[in-house]
Design an enzyme around this catalytic site. Structure first.
Site, PDB file in Angstrom:
ATOM      1  N   LEU A  71     -16.740 -40.056  -8.289  1.00  0.00           N
ATOM      2  CA  LEU A  71     -16.877 -40.898  -7.511  1.00  0.00           C
ATOM      3  C   LEU A  71     -18.680 -40.976  -6.922  1.00  0.00           C
ATOM      4  O   LEU A  71     -19.053 -39.941  -6.905  1.00  0.00           O
ATOM      5  CB  LEU A  71     -15.969 -40.913  -5.943  1.00  0.00           C
ATOM      6  CG  LEU A  71     -14.664 -41.087  -6.403  1.00  0.00           C
ATOM      7  CD1 LEU A  71     -13.849 -40.534  -5.282  1.00  0.00           C
ATOM      8  CD2 LEU A  71     -14.211 -42.602  -6.755  1.00  0.00           C
ATOM      9  N   GLY A 124     -15.418 -32.265  -9.438  1.00  0.00           N
ATOM     10  CA  GLY A 124     -15.800 -33.104 -10.164  1.00  0.00           C
ATOM     11  C   GLY A 124     -15.240 -34.469  -9.820  1.00  0.00           C
ATOM     12  O   GLY A 124     -15.355 -35.396 -10.306  1.00  0.00           O
ATOM     13  N   LYS A 125     -14.473 -34.612  -8.683  1.00  0.00           N
ATOM     14  CA  LYS A 125     -13.681 -35.699  -8.469  1.00  0.00           C
ATOM     15  C   LYS A 125     -14.752 -36.825  -7.736  1.00  0.00           C
ATOM     16  O   LYS A 125     -14.579 -37.889  -7.454  1.00  0.00           O
ATOM     17  CB  LYS A 125     -12.673 -35.509  -7.164  1.00  0.00           C
ATOM     18  CG  LYS A 125     -11.520 -34.751  -7.770  1.00  0.00           C
ATOM     19  CD  LYS A 125     -10.627 -34.281  -6.672  1.00  0.00           C
ATOM     20  CE  LYS A 125      -9.460 -33.313  -7.346  1.00  0.00           C
ATOM     21  NZ  LYS A 125      -8.196 -32.874  -6.323  1.00  0.00           N
ATOM     22  N   MET A 126     -15.874 -36.129  -6.938  1.00  0.00           N
ATOM     23  CA  MET A 126     -16.908 -36.799  -6.483  1.00  0.00           C
ATOM     24  C   MET A 126     -18.217 -36.158  -6.723  1.00  0.00           C
ATOM     25  O   MET A 126     -18.090 -34.852  -7.030  1.00  0.00           O
ATOM     26  CB  MET A 126     -16.650 -36.791  -4.874  1.00  0.00           C
ATOM     27  CG  MET A 126     -17.894 -37.529  -4.020  1.00  0.00           C
ATOM     28  SD  MET A 126     -17.476 -37.611  -2.287  1.00  0.00           S
ATOM     29  CE  MET A 126     -18.514 -36.193  -1.873  1.00  0.00           C
ATOM     30  N   THR A 168     -14.087 -32.037  -2.979  1.00  0.00           N
ATOM     31  CA  THR A 168     -13.739 -32.494  -3.886  1.00  0.00           C
ATOM     32  C   THR A 168     -15.155 -32.452  -5.071  1.00  0.00           C
ATOM     33  O   THR A 168     -14.672 -32.895  -6.309  1.00  0.00           O
ATOM     34  CB  THR A 168     -13.602 -34.137  -3.722  1.00  0.00           C
ATOM     35  OG1 THR A 168     -14.889 -34.836  -3.081  1.00  0.00           O
ATOM     36  CG2 THR A 168     -12.448 -34.358  -2.837  1.00  0.00           C
TER      37      THR A 168
END
Lengths: 342, 342, 342, 342
Positions: free
Chosen positions: B262, B290-292, B286
């Site tokens: 993200l 690597g989600k954000m 996060t």
């Protein structure tokens, strides 16, 4: 209650299709009437009622990081506009006010920081705010002298916490200081735990320098009859609590000790009721004690004071309009008190 | 970092001396820059950035009692104004929407009530909101028929959760329904836990009536490539999470699965990070997954969604003005998807 | 730090296949090493370290409903066993102790109750506990006489909050009273906000009855040098905070004022860090101020004190065994203080 | 109710003068009977009642970081000892179980860490726990093959979420895996939001590799009649909820859909009731819906699951003793279901 009584008023959906004023938004929150939106709208209504009720004295409880977080002018303006009559607060809050009154600052920072580095740099952190140590050092010196001055003037007399605040306020120049403005406007500031702050340690410094000959003495119990007297003489009493702790407890206890019980109450907090702390306890509970009347208008808003308080103020200012005038009862009560040698 | 870098920007005190618009208040919050006020101001800035970034797809996660609490029109208007591109939500949220779409209502009530009496009266409670059981019964019958209809039309095919939402939306008439408006505006609604709601039990009813001959089949996994595809094809992705739970997790997982991460994130919640639930976990966490992205604009606002969300929307609408137009990328992406037989 | 340094110690799964002692369970929590389990296990380790460190003075901060909730004997036993050296508490906590010391009781109740009925019945509620008003009335009368007695004895002298507690303890007979046992064991009890409780209102009663001729005077600031002196003279200082508020702040401030900084710290609370209150602020933050040393053993347990405190005590008692003896430094420090005319 | 009825049972103070077993401590908590201590003691009593009630089926809801936090063996042992009959959980929980089943680990870490560095190192963080990315990559490959295998075996058939869990469990070797042990013991695991986890993304991988020819299909709604059937056929139903979210909602909804209503309920959470999320909603509220019976034994413990759950288990194991045997009703119900071609 019959079934239909439960199903009377449908939730109306909030509608935002153009720029709204804060109070227009609050009125939309009232349409919702539920959860945080409903609670906040009701809190705004209660504060408006307090302000418009000529018989009501308004107590404001301040705790936490109100001043560092940028709410100082909100408080001074409420005092000047006579939208609050009595303040009960912590030593720390008034220390934060004093820090800025003598030229210090609170700085924007972040909560995610290396505190060991801050320590090395002599920077104190309050969540996401920084204060340089030198502002505290300056406070120590300036206030140690103020203490000496007050001690000389009040020689042999003890002070109550509100008299202490009054004497400090008298000696500060900053027109944006809560202590100063409260002094000017004759709004009493009670600091029941005044010792639990830099004020306590300044006292140590002051008393040591004087070799204990002529120290300032604050009588821990002396403000009790004063605050209870205000409750007692006021036909109605309302409180707005920002945070909790000692300030909330003191107002509630004054309401019970004066055998009045609060008529209005708004509490803003994120503390929980289940763990036994006063700060998170429900307003319902206060009814059992007689701290609040059973029929009082009351609301506990579960939220961050530093988000909710400005909204409460903005809504009130918008609703009252520019021509609104309020004559606080305390001014007369205080005047009487002063003539009796306060 | 040197000492002076920590002490750059003093907190400016919030000033409210007349009626303010919501965004004027938010700009005052930015002056404060700290605690809840600062967090909310930053969240407003981030949403504005998302809206003005032509490369960004905006995911909105909805959970909890958003609809009963009166936030339904806020969501439909965001969809119509193209201020949100993708919705990820719970079955319950869409059931609440459907209840109102077929003429039901949520009623203002109180959290302090005798639930045994409500049970006797066939009134369901959601904190301080009431819903009469007959609205659910009506939903069961109306939707069971809708399921039959869809099942016939889609004979032999399985649906993804967003196709399910799309088919429902197509069959609802209410112009204020989120499901309907999303259908009209071609905004996908993902309901990854669609079964965990009245929709699940309506399915049981529908399947039983049909003697299992021709039931509607929603393939639990079928929406995965669709939502990941949107993330993947969009140069940037931003999320606004109201609450938490499955909707937040789904968006974050899509961001990692599509190897994008993200670029913007706003989370509004009161859940805590310390107890191991996803809903309260920090946005910092996060980043490790690597989600954000590490450099993403992000803010977690600790507050009641039902107070914070309308403020976020009001501020955005005020900032953008009436002439603002946004061309969501998803419309093209979706179109592509449709041509490929969606 | 290299990658492998992050991946050193796998979580070991908690195993419960037979009756465990409390400390056996805590050792399983240590195997987990994470979330609430890990935090609590670490807190137990830190308390053990404090107890075994001959250079450490242990400060216990008490606030909230500790006594009504049944934790009174835990505290008196800690005092008797020399497992705590200094107590800092609220007026309310000591009022709760005094209520029971004069024969009153706290009764098991429920939080879901009609408070208006309780009010009618003169029953006060503290969450799920009830106290009859007559116990408070009795307290008022008994303590008003105790105040008179102390005032006569201390004629012309002011008392610090710990001297106040000491004088009260001297006059109570109940061997289970915290005030009494602390008096017997020469453990100082500091009550920095002593006025904010029934003690304040008893003072009003006492002072009125005497026509102000000879009232008891508690000097708000007089305990500052005493508590700071203890910190200062002790090579190391540790604190256990149950709740927060003034007691926590006072200990932390004493640590900074005495230029020592805490060496050990355990805080048990459910307050949050994000809203600006001291009670929820992180221990990391205290490092920036010098209230706690950067390298101190510290843990903030996010939980209900009324669940966590007994576990902490049970674990410590089990670990130390029956033969453990501890010689608190404060006994010497206090003795010195006394000889100097305390 | 008369006055004396409110003042019946005084709080007895907790006494710890030697090493106590966990259940001895819980019995002391019962003496307190208030706040967190009282709630936890009551929760232990309720779980004991569930276990001893031969008519009761016990549903366990798992969510959050139970497995990474070291509670995995607690769950597998509960299954083996027949102390829980049905599990409802999240995809993430079962992914965490699977990670360890294929040889991965969760590592002890800290919540205060540089997440950008963790990202660089391919280490995922769950609050204060680390998982190396390679464990997830391994999971993807191993499970993609398992999916293929199941798809081949079940060709043309759709699976319910519990059948999916059953098929996975059958193929895992780890005797400490929840999925494996539940398979062995014939305890159904429902995963209503199975897609919202790595299982979803593994499905994408699996389906792509197969070119969509023969993918595994999990029917989102297919587990509804199964779980409702269990509720329906069981004379009584009880639930223990660790956390909240979809698992709690699913059990409660099953109780209403099967027209039974829960007879016992224990919820452990730190979520709040005031913000509209299901996870923090009170058990009282569920009565209005018929999800729980008005007269049900119920308790909501406000605390960290990762501290409270092991205590609950330790107390139950101690109370039941070694000879305790329980014959879960579900085994018969399931058997019936199997014979009918489950």
């Amino acid at each position: 209650m019959e079934r239909k009584d439960y199903l009377k008023e449908p939730v109306k959906h909030i509608k935002i299709d153009k720029a709204l004023t804060v109070d227009e938004l609050i009125r939309q929150f009232k349409n919702s009437g539920s959860f945080g939106a409903g609670k906040l709208a009701t809190a705004c209504d209660i504060y408006e009622k307090m302000l418009k009720d000529p018989e009501c004295t308004i107590f404001l409880a301040l705790s936490g990081a109100i001043i560092p977080a940028g709410m100082r002018s909100l408080v001074t303006d409420l005092i000047r506009k006579k939208m609050v009559d009595v303040i009960v607060t912590t030593g720390a809050c008034m220390v934060h006010d004093a820090i800025e009154a003598i030229g210090g600052h609170h700085y924007k920072g972040t909560w995610s920081v290396n505190d060991k580095e801050l320590y090395k740099y002599h920077i104190f952190r309050i969540y996401d705010i920084y204060v340089p140590e030198e502002d505290y050092v300056k406070l120590d010196y300036v206030f140690s002298e103020i203490y000496d001055e007050i001690a000389k003037e009040k020689k042999g007399q003890t002070l109550s916490s509100d008299e202490f605040a009054f004497e400090i306020g008298k000696r500060l120049k900053d027109p944006n200081s809560i202590l100063r403005v409260a002094y000017e406007e004759n709004v009493p500031i009670f600091i029941p735990a005044v010792r639990d702050s830099e004020f306590g340690f300044i006292h140590w410094m002051h008393a040591s320098q004087n070799n204990q000959k002529n120290p300032l003495v604050v009588d821990a119990f002396k403000d009790v009859p004063t605050i209870c007297g205000i409750c007692s003489k006021s036909p109605k009493n309302g409180m707005i609590v920002l945070g909790g702790g000692v300030p909330r407890n003191t107002i509630q206890s004054s309401a019970i000790a004066s055998k009045k019980g609060l008529d209005y109450a708004v509490v803003v907090t994120m503390d929980r009721p289940e763990t036994g702390g006063l700060s998170g306890s429900t307003l319902e509970e206060t009814v059992s004690w007689g701290k609040m009347k059973g029929e009082a208008d009351h609301m506990m808003v579960i939220g961050d004071v530093l988000m909710v308080f400005p909204i409460l103020v903005a809504s009130a200012i918008e609703r009252l309009g520019e021509d609104f005038k309020r004559s606080p009862l305390t001014q007369k009560i205080n005047k009487g008190a002063e003539e009796n040698g306060r």
